[in-house]
Each structure stands twice: as structure tokens, then as C-alpha cells.
Design a protein around this motif. Structure first.
Motif, PDB file in Angstrom:
ATOM      1  N   HIS A   1      -2.454   5.411  -2.436  1.00 16.73           N
ATOM      2  CA  HIS A   1      -3.223   6.384  -1.673  1.00 16.73           C
ATOM      3  C   HIS A   1      -2.484   7.724  -1.648  1.00 16.73           C
ATOM      4  CE1 HIS A   1      -5.417   2.814  -0.317  1.00 16.73           C
ATOM      5  NE2 HIS A   1      -4.222   2.275  -0.135  1.00 16.73           N
ATOM      6  N   PRO A   2      -2.597   8.514  -2.708  1.00 19.23           N
ATOM      7  CA  PRO A   2      -1.998   9.851  -2.688  1.00 19.23           C
ATOM      8  C   PRO A   2      -2.726  10.724  -1.677  1.00 19.23           C
ATOM      9  CG  PRO A   2      -3.317   9.558  -4.659  1.00 19.23           C
ATOM     10  CD  PRO A   2      -3.296   8.229  -3.978  1.00 19.23           C
ATOM     11  N   LEU A   3      -1.975  11.516  -0.938  1.00 18.01           N
ATOM     12  CA  LEU A   3      -2.543  12.251   0.193  1.00 18.01           C
ATOM     13  C   LEU A   3      -2.230  13.740   0.082  1.00 18.01           C
ATOM     14  CD1 LEU A   3      -3.853  12.235   3.059  1.00 18.01           C
ATOM     15  CD2 LEU A   3      -1.556  11.814   3.968  1.00 18.01           C
ATOM     16  N   THR A   4      -3.236  14.564   0.271  1.00 18.48           N
ATOM     17  CA  THR A   4      -3.040  16.007   0.404  1.00 18.48           C
ATOM     18  C   THR A   4      -2.946  16.352   1.878  1.00 18.48           C
ATOM     19  OG1 THR A   4      -4.193  16.558  -1.649  1.00 18.48           O
ATOM     20  CG2 THR A   4      -4.075  18.273   0.023  1.00 18.48           C
ATOM     21  N   LEU A   5      -1.914  17.075   2.252  1.00 18.34           N
ATOM     22  CA  LEU A   5      -1.744  17.488   3.639  1.00 18.34           C
ATOM     23  C   LEU A   5      -2.619  18.695   3.956  1.00 18.34           C
ATOM     24  CD1 LEU A   5       2.151  17.181   3.888  1.00 18.34           C
ATOM     25  CD2 LEU A   5       0.437  15.550   4.737  1.00 18.34           C
ATOM     26  N   SER A   6      -2.924  18.860   5.225  1.00 19.01           N
ATOM     27  CA  SER A   6      -3.757  19.978   5.683  1.00 19.01           C
ATOM     28  C   SER A   6      -3.150  21.315   5.264  1.00 19.01           C
ATOM     29  CB  SER A   6      -3.890  19.940   7.200  1.00 19.01           C
ATOM     30  OG  SER A   6      -4.585  18.786   7.626  1.00 19.01           O
ATOM     31  N   GLY A   7      -4.031  22.232   4.858  1.00 22.31           N
ATOM     32  CA  GLY A   7      -3.603  23.570   4.498  1.00 22.31           C
ATOM     33  C   GLY A   7      -3.180  23.736   3.060  1.00 22.31           C
TER      34      GLY A   7
ATOM     35  N   VAL B   1       1.926   8.986 -11.697  1.00 24.11           N
ATOM     36  CA  VAL B   1       2.620   7.866 -11.056  1.00 24.11           C
ATOM     37  C   VAL B   1       1.631   6.790 -10.619  1.00 24.11           C
ATOM     38  CG1 VAL B   1       4.083   7.211  -9.085  1.00 24.11           C
ATOM     39  CG2 VAL B   1       4.506   9.371 -10.290  1.00 24.11           C
ATOM     40  N   VAL B   2       0.473   7.225 -10.165  1.00 22.37           N
ATOM     41  CA  VAL B   2      -0.524   6.316  -9.595  1.00 22.37           C
ATOM     42  C   VAL B   2      -0.919   5.172 -10.524  1.00 22.37           C
ATOM     43  CG1 VAL B   2      -2.938   6.176  -8.840  1.00 22.37           C
ATOM     44  CG2 VAL B   2      -1.444   7.952  -7.920  1.00 22.37           C
TER      45      VAL B   2
ATOM     46  N   LEU C   1       5.588   4.241   2.653  1.00 22.61           N
ATOM     47  CA  LEU C   1       5.370   5.680   2.778  1.00 22.61           C
ATOM     48  C   LEU C   1       6.367   6.396   1.870  1.00 22.61           C
ATOM     49  CD1 LEU C   1       4.941   6.447   6.600  1.00 22.61           C
ATOM     50  CD2 LEU C   1       3.179   6.404   4.835  1.00 22.61           C
ATOM     51  N   VAL C   2       5.873   7.305   1.051  1.00 17.83           N
ATOM     52  CA  VAL C   2       6.721   8.018   0.097  1.00 17.83           C
ATOM     53  C   VAL C   2       6.592   9.510   0.365  1.00 17.83           C
ATOM     54  CG1 VAL C   2       7.214   8.438  -2.344  1.00 17.83           C
ATOM     55  CG2 VAL C   2       6.339   6.192  -1.605  1.00 17.83           C
TER      56      VAL C   2
ATOM     57  N   ASN D   1       0.856  -1.177   0.000  1.00 20.95           N
ATOM     58  CA  ASN D   1       0.000   0.000   0.000  1.00 20.95           C
ATOM     59  C   ASN D   1       0.898   1.234   0.000  1.00 20.95           C
ATOM     60  OD1 ASN D   1      -2.979  -0.597   0.218  1.00 20.95           O
ATOM     61  ND2 ASN D   1      -2.198  -1.949   1.824  1.00 20.95           N
ATOM     62  N   PHE D   2       0.915   1.927  -1.118  1.00 22.21           N
ATOM     63  CA  PHE D   2       1.719   3.135  -1.248  1.00 22.21           C
ATOM     64  C   PHE D   2       0.921   4.333  -0.739  1.00 22.21           C
ATOM     65  CE2 PHE D   2       3.552   0.323  -4.415  1.00 22.21           C
ATOM     66  CZ  PHE D   2       4.919   0.580  -4.321  1.00 22.21           C
ATOM     67  N   VAL D   3       1.507   5.074   0.167  1.00 25.39           N
ATOM     68  CA  VAL D   3       0.950   6.353   0.602  1.00 25.39           C
ATOM     69  C   VAL D   3       1.908   7.426   0.102  1.00 25.39           C
ATOM     70  CG1 VAL D   3       0.277   7.799   2.559  1.00 25.39           C
ATOM     71  CG2 VAL D   3      -0.184   5.337   2.611  1.00 25.39           C
TER      72      VAL D   3
END
Length: 245
Positions: free
Chosen positions: A45-51, A33-34, A83-84, A16-18
Motif C-alpha cells: 500500500h504505497p501512500l501519498t501524504l497530504s500536500g 519496489v511494489v 510501515l516503511v 501488509n507493507f505501507v
């Protein structure tokens, strides 16, 4: 036990790639890339950080970005996590990798900063903390995105640069000044450092020291600091290789 994805003539262990992009960017930065990772049978699971990006309205304080990553892993109950972290995001990703315990398979730092206990992105900024502090103060506490000329020399096409600039949003300064917290030496984590050679032919002294340990690997890419745009297929291939380590 790792999940297995089977096909007519192959079987691979599923990871599971984050994926967490650096300053100013959101999950959209990984769009090219996904597909390659998913086609290989992995969770992605590409993730946007808060803000940032679509989460611009979410407030950011102490350890917010670290918690964003930990919460995503736990919310989805992910195992065998790779985790990337790219650029700035290596700092919260390295801390999150320390916190998710046996869920972690590997952490991959993509031409990134790495966390040092008690230090922040701002305190170790290569041009000096005072310059970055002044930039934040002059922009309402946010780090203004780069302009098109700043991307020269990084192996990007005009269209790629235009896409990055159009999608970038101001980066919350609170996250840049957040001191890192680690419960164990970073060198104990199974890790890969991807060095993008157009951004510098040698890793930082901190990264070089970590690479001297038994658990860290170095991979080089002949491109600049934003390989998810300049060489997305090659970056995906490297991530697949490193997940198999």
C-alpha cells in the motif's frame, strides 16, 4: 493470527507493507519496489501524504502526515503491518507506528530521520533550522524540490534523476515544523534502520543509540539516499527479509 499465502512448494506469512516516501515525493516513488513485494504474496500500500503529488491541494497542519498513515491502516483494516518510511517520512512513520498498536509487525526506516519527542524535521535539520526556515519563507511556505545536480553521487542514472525531478512537488513546510509526539520510547518498537552508505557511512547519533537497543536492527545498502530508484530490487529483498523477522 497472521495470514498465510500458499503455493505449490512454499507458504509464507503475509505482511501488509505501507510505503511512505520522503520529501517532495508521492506513492509513485515506489513503483519499482511494489511488484516484487506483491509477487511474494504480500499486501502493498504505497501512500501519498497530504500536500504532495496528486494530493497537493490537501491542506497540511499539525500531525496531518501522521494521521494520513494511521487513517490508511485503519481504513483498510490492515494487520501485520510493516510501515516503511524514507527520509523525511521516517518522522511521521515512527509516530504512526507508535499509534497503531498491535497492528504493527515492524517499522523500517529507509535512510531516514526518526522522531524525537518535541522535535521536528526543521528543528533538527543538519544544516540548521535558520537555513531551512529561510528557504521555506522564500518559497511561499513550501520546500522547493531538488534540482538534477543535487542528486550527484547517489548511484542514480541520468534517467532515474530525471524521473525523480519530473515527479517531485513542493513539500508543505507545516509538516517539517510539526513537533513529534510519542507515547513511548521509540526504541521499544520492533525496527530496522536501512543505512545507505553513499549518503554517509555512519548513522546519526540518535539512530546509533536506538540501534544499541535490543529491538532495532541495522542493514546497509551500497547506494545513495534514494534506493527505491537506484536499487529497487535490492531494497524490496531487504524489506521482505525484515518482514520475516
Amino acid at each position: 493470527m497472521r495470514g498465510v499465502v500458499s503455493g505449490p512448494s512454499y507458504s509464507v506469512a503475509m505482511s501488509n507493507f505501507v510505503l511512505v516516501a520522503g520529501a517532495w515525493l508521492g506513492s509513485w516513488a515506489w513503483d519499482e519496489v511494489v511488484p516484487t513485494l506483491r509477487e511474494a504474496g504480500h499486501g502493498v500500500h504505497p501512500l501519498t501524504l497530504s500536500g504532495l503529488a496528486e494530493k497537493q491541494a490537501v491542506p497540511v497542519g499539525r500531525q496531518t502526515h501522521v494521521q494520513d498513515i494511521v487513517d490508511e491502516v485503519e481504513r483498510l483494516d490492515l494487520r501485520d503491518v510493516v510501515l516503511v518510511g524514507h527520509s523525511y517520512s521516517g518522522i511521521p512513520v515512527g509516530q504512526a507506528a507508535d499509534r497503531i498498536g498491535d497492528r504493527l509487525a515492524r517499522v523500517v526506516f529507509v535512510d531516514s530521520d526518526v522522531p524525537s519527542p518535541g522535535e521536528s524535521f526543521l528543528s533538527t535539520w543538519w544544516e540548521g533550522p535558520a537555513k531551512l526556515e529561510a528557504a521555506l519563507a522564500g518559497n511561499g511556505g513550501f520546500w522547493a524540490p531538488l534540482a538534477e545536480p543535487d542528486y550527484a553521487g547517489h548511484g542514480l542514472t541520468h534517467d532515474q534523476v530525471a524521473r525523480i525531478v519530473a515527479g517531485s512537488t513542493p513539500h508543505p513546510g507545516a509538516s517539517l515544523a510539526d513537533p513529534a509526539v510519542l507515547s513511548r520510547p521509540l526504541g521499544e518498537l520492533p525496527a530496522t534502520y536501512i543505512l545507505c552508505l553513499l549518503d554517509g557511512a555512519e548513522p546519526s547519533d540518535i539512530v546509533a543509540g536506538l540501534l544499541a537497543g535490543e529491538r532495532w536492527r541495522l542493514v546497509e545498502m551500497g547506494t545513495g539516499h534514494w534506493p527505491m530508484f537506484s536499487q529497487p530490487d535490492e531494497l524490496a529483498r531487504i524489506l521482505l527479509d525484515e518482514a520475516a523477522q
